[in-house]
Design a protein around this motif. Structure first.
Motif, PDB file in Angstrom:
ATOM      1  N   LEU A  78       0.722  -1.423  -0.231  1.00  0.00           N
ATOM      2  CA  LEU A  78       0.726   0.031  -0.106  1.00  0.00           C
ATOM      3  C   LEU A  78       0.286   1.375  -0.305  1.00  0.00           C
ATOM      4  O   LEU A  78       1.708   1.203   0.968  1.00  0.00           O
ATOM      5  CB  LEU A  78      -0.901  -0.013   1.911  1.00  0.00           C
ATOM      6  CG  LEU A  78      -1.687  -1.106   1.520  1.00  0.00           C
ATOM      7  CD1 LEU A  78      -2.245  -0.974   2.773  1.00  0.00           C
ATOM      8  CD2 LEU A  78      -2.818  -1.114   0.405  1.00  0.00           C
TER       9      LEU A  78
ATOM     10  N   SER B  77      -2.333   2.924  -4.939  1.00  0.00           N
ATOM     11  CA  SER B  77      -2.254   4.176  -3.925  1.00  0.00           C
ATOM     12  C   SER B  77      -4.184   4.170  -4.521  1.00  0.00           C
ATOM     13  O   SER B  77      -4.555   4.068  -5.520  1.00  0.00           O
ATOM     14  CB  SER B  77      -1.290   5.240  -4.855  1.00  0.00           C
ATOM     15  OG  SER B  77      -2.048   5.969  -4.290  1.00  0.00           O
TER      16      SER B  77
ATOM     17  N   TRP C 288      -8.805   3.249   3.438  1.00  0.00           N
ATOM     18  CA  TRP C 288      -7.455   2.295   2.926  1.00  0.00           C
ATOM     19  C   TRP C 288      -8.059   0.741   3.016  1.00  0.00           C
ATOM     20  O   TRP C 288      -7.365  -0.099   3.076  1.00  0.00           O
ATOM     21  CB  TRP C 288      -5.778   2.608   4.367  1.00  0.00           C
ATOM     22  CG  TRP C 288      -5.794   3.728   3.110  1.00  0.00           C
ATOM     23  CD1 TRP C 288      -5.694   5.344   3.920  1.00  0.00           C
ATOM     24  CD2 TRP C 288      -4.612   3.636   1.855  1.00  0.00           C
ATOM     25  NE1 TRP C 288      -4.533   5.715   2.821  1.00  0.00           N
ATOM     26  CE2 TRP C 288      -4.158   4.582   1.623  1.00  0.00           C
ATOM     27  CE3 TRP C 288      -4.269   1.819   1.159  1.00  0.00           C
ATOM     28  CZ2 TRP C 288      -3.403   4.952   0.256  1.00  0.00           C
ATOM     29  CZ3 TRP C 288      -3.848   2.654   0.035  1.00  0.00           C
ATOM     30  CH2 TRP C 288      -2.604   3.685  -0.120  1.00  0.00           C
TER      31      TRP C 288
ATOM     32  N   TYR D 282       3.179  -1.900   3.657  1.00  0.00           N
ATOM     33  CA  TYR D 282       2.974   0.042   3.725  1.00  0.00           C
ATOM     34  C   TYR D 282       3.674   0.916   3.156  1.00  0.00           C
ATOM     35  O   TYR D 282       4.714   1.002   3.897  1.00  0.00           O
ATOM     36  CB  TYR D 282       2.300  -0.148   5.138  1.00  0.00           C
ATOM     37  CG  TYR D 282       1.696   1.628   4.944  1.00  0.00           C
ATOM     38  CD1 TYR D 282       0.833   2.424   4.400  1.00  0.00           C
ATOM     39  CD2 TYR D 282       3.097   3.034   5.257  1.00  0.00           C
ATOM     40  CE1 TYR D 282       0.442   3.540   4.616  1.00  0.00           C
ATOM     41  CE2 TYR D 282       2.677   4.437   5.057  1.00  0.00           C
ATOM     42  CZ  TYR D 282       1.155   4.416   4.489  1.00  0.00           C
ATOM     43  OH  TYR D 282       1.509   5.905   4.959  1.00  0.00           O
TER      44      TYR D 282
ATOM     45  N   GLY E 117       0.592   6.261   8.263  1.00  0.00           N
ATOM     46  CA  GLY E 117       1.265   4.494   8.450  1.00  0.00           C
ATOM     47  C   GLY E 117       1.411   4.336   9.537  1.00  0.00           C
ATOM     48  O   GLY E 117       0.842   2.509  10.158  1.00  0.00           O
TER      49      GLY E 117
ATOM     50  N   LEU F 155      -2.201   3.117  10.144  1.00  0.00           N
ATOM     51  CA  LEU F 155      -2.295   1.404   9.834  1.00  0.00           C
ATOM     52  C   LEU F 155      -1.592   0.180  10.420  1.00  0.00           C
ATOM     53  O   LEU F 155      -2.296  -0.584  10.390  1.00  0.00           O
ATOM     54  CB  LEU F 155      -2.128   1.873   8.149  1.00  0.00           C
ATOM     55  CG  LEU F 155      -3.409   2.298   7.494  1.00  0.00           C
ATOM     56  CD1 LEU F 155      -2.940   3.027   6.354  1.00  0.00           C
ATOM     57  CD2 LEU F 155      -4.044   1.019   7.463  1.00  0.00           C
TER      58      LEU F 155
ATOM     59  N   ILE G 102      -0.864  -5.777   8.185  1.00  0.00           N
ATOM     60  CA  ILE G 102       0.232  -5.123   7.614  1.00  0.00           C
ATOM     61  C   ILE G 102       1.612  -5.371   8.076  1.00  0.00           C
ATOM     62  O   ILE G 102       1.554  -5.601   9.852  1.00  0.00           O
ATOM     63  CB  ILE G 102       0.142  -3.828   7.382  1.00  0.00           C
ATOM     64  CG1 ILE G 102      -0.582  -3.158   7.196  1.00  0.00           C
ATOM     65  CG2 ILE G 102       1.863  -2.710   7.489  1.00  0.00           C
ATOM     66  CD1 ILE G 102      -0.619  -1.707   6.906  1.00  0.00           C
TER      67      ILE G 102
ATOM     68  N   ALA H 228       6.883  -2.119   7.541  1.00  0.00           N
ATOM     69  CA  ALA H 228       6.658  -0.304   6.728  1.00  0.00           C
ATOM     70  C   ALA H 228       7.207   0.290   6.566  1.00  0.00           C
ATOM     71  O   ALA H 228       8.090   0.551   7.250  1.00  0.00           O
ATOM     72  CB  ALA H 228       5.369  -0.123   8.044  1.00  0.00           C
TER      73      ALA H 228
END
Length: 240
Positions: free
Chosen positions: A40, A70, A121, A140, A147, A150, A157, A160
């Motif tokens: 993402l 995105s 998202w 991510y 971020g 999320l 996830i 990141a």
């Protein structure tokens, strides 16, 4: 999820525009017969998903074996902005140009923007993971404030990459202690829009035991391209 366009690019990447309810998005995928991991990729607050630096990063990752998505969350790109958000942005620009304190103005519109973006998202992630060409796991990459939220709220996830921002709302600075996934933190040492010490303090606050900072000289948009390549190697260790 409804795909509205598709084109095959010269780097072997398939680029598709989609809509999911009122959410517009773009999905880049390699021409692969097997399901691939997903990244993402979120732009900074207010910018469109078609921002050239984001598109270049997305195409590079897709060409190296990832699906990349995105979206324009509420208040980003061409989507409507509230009158309060428009005024807050104008006040922020004026205060920064005048060298005045900006924390209160910043909090007044970035916090709500993050609050509104996260559910969209997560809805998008649900739809993407239902596609046969995407197999997970999920990474991510992008805007730090979003971020952090999320990474805390979304257990799917797995890793990141954050573009370091000193101006992260208070709520996300507190949430940073709950981030426990592997993390790559990019810092532009001379970033004119993000105080360096705040970014360093934020890095210290992250709760993960596996965190790496890459710092480079230069301003906000000067992140060297080799960091994109290093980022793909970071995701390769954790998503493949």
């Amino acid at each position: 999820m409804r795909f509205t366009s598709e084109q095959r690019l010269d780097d072997g990447v398939v680029e598709r525009e989609f809509t999911l309810g009122e959410i517009p998005g773009t999905l880049w995928t390699p021409e692969s017969a097997v399901p691939v991991p997903l990244i993402l990729m979120a732009h900074n607050n207010g910018l469109p998903k078609g921002e050239p630096r984001l598109v270049a990063r997305a195409r590079h990752s897709a060409a190296h074996g990832y699906a990349v998505a995105s979206i324009d969350a509420l208040g980003c790109g061409d989507r409507p902005r509230s009158a309060a958000a428009v005024q807050a942005r104008a006040d922020l620009r004026r205060a920064m140009q005048a060298g005045e304190p900006v924390d209160e103005i910043f909090e007044s519109f970035i916090g709500p923007l993050v609050d509104n973006a996260v559910p969209e998202w997560r809805t998008t992630l649900d739809a993407l993971l239902s596609l046969p060409e995407i197999g997970g796991p999920v990474g991510y990459s992008g805007w730090t404030a979003l971020g952090i939220r999320l990474a805390v709220a979304e257990p799917r996830i797995a890793a990141a990459g954050f573009f370091a921002g000193g101006y992260v709302p208070l709520a996300q600075r507190e949430e940073a202690r709950q981030v426990t996934i592997p993390l790559l933190f990019l810092l532009q040492w001379d970033d004119e829009g993000n105080p360096r010490q705040r970014a360093l303090d934020l890095f210290d606050a992250f709760g993960t035991k596996e965190k790496t900072m890459h710092a480079n000289l230069g301003g906000h948009t000067g992140t060297p391209w080799f960091e994109k390549e290093d980022g793909d190697r970071f995701f390769g260790r954790h998503l493949k």
